[in-house]
Design a protein around this motif. Structure first.
Motif, PDB file in Angstrom:
ATOM      1  N   PHE A   1      40.377  27.875  53.072  1.00  0.00           N
ATOM      2  CA  PHE A   1      41.337  28.628  52.273  1.00  0.00           C
ATOM      3  C   PHE A   1      40.601  29.666  51.430  1.00  0.00           C
ATOM      4  O   PHE A   1      39.406  29.543  51.150  1.00  0.00           O
ATOM      5  CB  PHE A   1      42.193  27.714  51.383  1.00  0.00           C
ATOM      6  CG  PHE A   1      41.467  27.079  50.215  1.00  0.00           C
ATOM      7  CD1 PHE A   1      41.364  27.714  48.985  1.00  0.00           C
ATOM      8  CD2 PHE A   1      40.901  25.805  50.339  1.00  0.00           C
ATOM      9  CE1 PHE A   1      40.717  27.126  47.914  1.00  0.00           C
ATOM     10  CE2 PHE A   1      40.256  25.193  49.276  1.00  0.00           C
ATOM     11  CZ  PHE A   1      40.153  25.867  48.051  1.00  0.00           C
ATOM     12  N   GLU A   2      41.323  30.702  51.061  1.00  0.00           N
ATOM     13  CA  GLU A   2      40.827  31.704  50.136  1.00  0.00           C
ATOM     14  C   GLU A   2      41.740  31.764  48.930  1.00  0.00           C
ATOM     15  O   GLU A   2      42.930  31.442  49.017  1.00  0.00           O
ATOM     16  CB  GLU A   2      40.723  33.080  50.804  1.00  0.00           C
ATOM     17  CG  GLU A   2      39.588  33.167  51.814  1.00  0.00           C
ATOM     18  CD  GLU A   2      39.380  34.578  52.359  1.00  0.00           C
ATOM     19  OE1 GLU A   2      40.223  35.459  52.071  1.00  0.00           O
ATOM     20  OE2 GLU A   2      38.380  34.794  53.066  1.00  0.00           O
TER      21      GLU A   2
ATOM     22  N   LEU B   1      43.147  40.440  43.922  1.00  0.00           N
ATOM     23  CA  LEU B   1      41.714  40.260  44.109  1.00  0.00           C
ATOM     24  C   LEU B   1      41.446  38.978  44.887  1.00  0.00           C
ATOM     25  O   LEU B   1      42.047  37.935  44.601  1.00  0.00           O
ATOM     26  CB  LEU B   1      40.997  40.165  42.758  1.00  0.00           C
ATOM     27  CG  LEU B   1      41.102  41.360  41.813  1.00  0.00           C
ATOM     28  CD1 LEU B   1      40.517  41.000  40.450  1.00  0.00           C
ATOM     29  CD2 LEU B   1      40.381  42.571  42.398  1.00  0.00           C
ATOM     30  N   GLU B   2      40.528  39.049  45.826  1.00  0.00           N
ATOM     31  CA  GLU B   2      40.034  37.826  46.454  1.00  0.00           C
ATOM     32  C   GLU B   2      39.005  37.219  45.516  1.00  0.00           C
ATOM     33  O   GLU B   2      37.973  37.814  45.231  1.00  0.00           O
ATOM     34  CB  GLU B   2      39.391  38.123  47.804  1.00  0.00           C
ATOM     35  CG  GLU B   2      38.826  36.886  48.480  1.00  0.00           C
ATOM     36  CD  GLU B   2      37.957  37.196  49.682  1.00  0.00           C
ATOM     37  OE1 GLU B   2      37.131  36.332  50.043  1.00  0.00           O
ATOM     38  OE2 GLU B   2      38.095  38.304  50.248  1.00  0.00           O
ATOM     39  N   LEU B   3      39.279  36.017  45.038  1.00  0.00           N
ATOM     40  CA  LEU B   3      38.428  35.370  44.046  1.00  0.00           C
ATOM     41  C   LEU B   3      37.511  34.318  44.637  1.00  0.00           C
ATOM     42  O   LEU B   3      36.439  34.055  44.069  1.00  0.00           O
ATOM     43  CB  LEU B   3      39.291  34.718  42.955  1.00  0.00           C
ATOM     44  CG  LEU B   3      40.209  35.647  42.166  1.00  0.00           C
ATOM     45  CD1 LEU B   3      41.054  34.826  41.192  1.00  0.00           C
ATOM     46  CD2 LEU B   3      39.405  36.703  41.424  1.00  0.00           C
ATOM     47  N   GLY B   4      37.911  33.691  45.737  1.00  0.00           N
ATOM     48  CA  GLY B   4      37.100  32.595  46.242  1.00  0.00           C
ATOM     49  C   GLY B   4      37.386  32.270  47.686  1.00  0.00           C
ATOM     50  O   GLY B   4      38.371  32.729  48.279  1.00  0.00           O
ATOM     51  N   ASN B   5      36.507  31.448  48.255  1.00  0.00           N
ATOM     52  CA  ASN B   5      36.571  31.058  49.658  1.00  0.00           C
ATOM     53  C   ASN B   5      36.088  29.616  49.760  1.00  0.00           C
ATOM     54  O   ASN B   5      35.080  29.246  49.136  1.00  0.00           O
ATOM     55  CB  ASN B   5      35.671  31.988  50.481  1.00  0.00           C
ATOM     56  CG  ASN B   5      35.707  31.682  51.958  1.00  0.00           C
ATOM     57  OD1 ASN B   5      36.728  31.278  52.499  1.00  0.00           O
ATOM     58  ND2 ASN B   5      34.576  31.852  52.627  1.00  0.00           N
ATOM     59  N   ALA B   6      36.811  28.792  50.491  1.00  0.00           N
ATOM     60  CA  ALA B   6      36.464  27.374  50.560  1.00  0.00           C
ATOM     61  C   ALA B   6      36.848  26.800  51.911  1.00  0.00           C
ATOM     62  O   ALA B   6      37.725  27.328  52.589  1.00  0.00           O
ATOM     63  CB  ALA B   6      37.172  26.597  49.442  1.00  0.00           C
TER      64      ALA B   6
END
Length: 535
Positions: A423-424, A430-435
């Motif tokens: 998931f992002e 804004l794209e804040l994270g990626n997991a």
């Protein structure tokens, strides 16, 4: 051959201040002494005595020895005032010729705006009621040979603000607040993770193989070993090695380097929080992410509702959508696809063509997806997501189930091997994270590395290189693990309402002044397509 004299603009003031410097030295003062011992800071004085009545100050005559930078200086015959600033606080100092003596008075006459001085005396109030240090002794601590920016216009030029951040911090209180907030943000994230059993670690910044992300690395060379090394694009593969080694919850706040372009959202050197939790999957980290970022917003702003670029972002209301669902929900180009359409390569490419035709006529609303003609369904869906959805995710959103083609280090779903458990995190556009749930099957990981090598052979420079030692580590057994990376810079942008990433990095990378490496004149930033703050 004589060395050219040191000379800065504005030359006239630089030369005048150098002359004053010589006069100060002739008086017997060291203009750049080694130390100065204070009894108080200016913020302490203001906080401790701002509300104390004049009568009480006159009776008690509290003493203070402090230092600060002169932001204002005024002469009135044989007396004068100087406003000293330090750490966002200001204190007026009163100088009287017969009180400080002839030598110190002459020093006072030679002072300029921007000079750093130390002063000692008693605290009281002037006739106008202003808290004031009545100076008995003074010392020059640093002679400023260049002036502060003009008082009324400040430092407004964006280019100069970034190149001379030291002046930006001196004259723009809002800039100091951004970086104070950034420090608070990082401190909160540390406390949040450590309260849940995570251990902070450090991994190499120079790596023999550029891995852990899809990006073009910077290359350097180690002379003694005569080997090329890469500045890390991500710490991921090293952090997962630590999980193999029994450190079941680890995190790192790290600097990453990617040899890519400059933009309002991207700087080649940036800060990430990356953390890994054994015995968890991507859905466990979804819950953790929502809890962490909601608590962070409340800690930093006092509310779950944050204003970013004139839009309200409500961290009290999260949405979760699969990547395919998001493309369908945010579709603009006529009749939208269904999620099942994006699982079919031919249909997905057809909808990409439909979108591109529409986007060419509505460039202000979306960009083209530019899906390759032979693209798989997953690759087409990923391109469409970036073109259609990303910038429109204003409210906090978790986008999950990414195509496996763009997720080489993630586990696939048991019920659909074309999708990765990934998931992002998005908010404020804004794209804040990626997991993702980490791939821990060494044989499958090896096969995915081989596929990445084939893509490199086809010309994809950013495809992963083979990392045999990482596969070896997996062969020793990586427990079920989920990992996540969150961009500290973009998170700071969001929580300080900063439009550009360069507003939240103290010393962002900038184009060199003068000409480009090709000898072409560089236009001022903000004048057109060369502006790195363009989206």
């Amino acid at each position: 051959m004589p060395e050219p004299p040191l000379l800065f603009e504005p030359q006239d003031q630089f030369l005048q201040r150098r002359k004053k410097l010589q006069e100060i030295e002739q008086l017997g003062y060291d203009p750049y002494p080694h130390r100065f011992e204070s009894t108080h800071t200016i913020p302490e004085v203001v906080a401790g005595y701002e509300k104390v009545a004049a009568e009480k100050l006159a009776a008690e005559r509290p003493r203070a020895r402090l230092a600060g930078r002169i932001h204002s200086i005024r002469f009135h015959g044989k007396t004068g005032f100087a406003d000293l600033n330090a750490a966002d606080a200001r204190l007026q100092c009163y100088f009287r010729r017969d009180q400080v003596g002839e030598k110190a008075w002459r020093l006072f006459e030679l002072l300029d705006l921007g000079d750093v001085i130390g002063a000692e005396g008693t605290l009281g109030r002037t006739k106008t009621g202003e808290l004031t240090l009545f100076v008995e002794q003074a010392a020059l601590l640093a002679k400023a040979l260049l002036p502060l920016p003009e008082k009324w216009h400040g430092l407004a030029d964006v280019e100069q603000r970034y190149r001379q951040r030291y002046l930006d911090l001196l004259v723009n209180p809002g800039v100091r607040e951004i970086f104070q907030t950034r420090a608070r943000l990082i401190g909160f994230l540390r406390r949040f993770l450590e309260a849940r059993g995570f251990l902070e670690v450090e991994t190499p910044m120079m790596q023999p193989i550029a891995g852990g992300a899809v990006a073009k690395p910077f290359v350097t060379h180690h002379n003694a070993l005569d080997i090329d090394l890469f500045l890390r694009i991500a710490p991921e593969l090293y952090l997962k090695r630590l999980v193999v080694g029994g450190l079941e919850r680890v995190y790192e706040i790290n600097r990453n380097f990617r040899n890519e372009g400059l933009s309002v959202r991207n700087n080649p050197e940036f800060t990430m929080l990356e953390f890994y939790q054994a015995y968890a999957d991507y859905r466990a980290l979804m819950d953790l992410t929502e809890e962490m970022l909601t608590a962070l917003a409340k800690e930093i702003t006092g509310s779950a509702r944050v204003t970013y670029q004139e839009q309200t972002v409500d961290f009290g209301r999260w949405q979760r959508l699969s990547l395919r669902e998001a493309v369908c929900q945010y579709w603009l180009a006529g009749h939208p696809p269904k999620p099942a359409d994006l699982a079919d390569a031919e249909k997905a490419r057809h909808f990409a063509e439909q979108h591109d035709r529409w986007a060419e006529k509505h460039a202000e609303q979306a960009r083209t997806a530019e899906v390759p003609r032979d693209a798989s369904a997953g690759l087409a869906a990923a391109h469409l997501f970036e073109a259609v959805v990303e910038r429109r995710l204003v409210q906090p959103t978790l986008i999950y189930d990414f195509p496996v083609e763009v997720s080489p280090l993630a586990k696939t779903r048991d019920d659909d091997p074309t999708l990765a458990e990934r998931f992002e995190v998005f908010a404020g556009g804004l794209e804040l994270g990626n997991a993702f749930s980490e791939l821990n099957d060494p044989l499958e990981q090896h096969q995915r590395f081989l596929e990445q090598l084939r893509r490199r052979e086809r010309g994809e420079e950013e495809a992963h290189a083979m990392d045999e030692d990482y596969v070896r580590a997996l062969a020793h057994g990586l427990p079920p693990t989920a990992g996540e990376g969150i961009g500290i810079d973009r998170l700071t942008m969001l929580l300080t309402n900063s439009r550009s990433i360069r507003e939240v990095i103290l010393f962002p990378l900038l184009r060199p002044l003068g000409t480009s490496p090709r000898g072409e004149p560089l236009r001022p930033e903000g004048s057109g397509p060369t502006d790195p703050d363009s989206p």
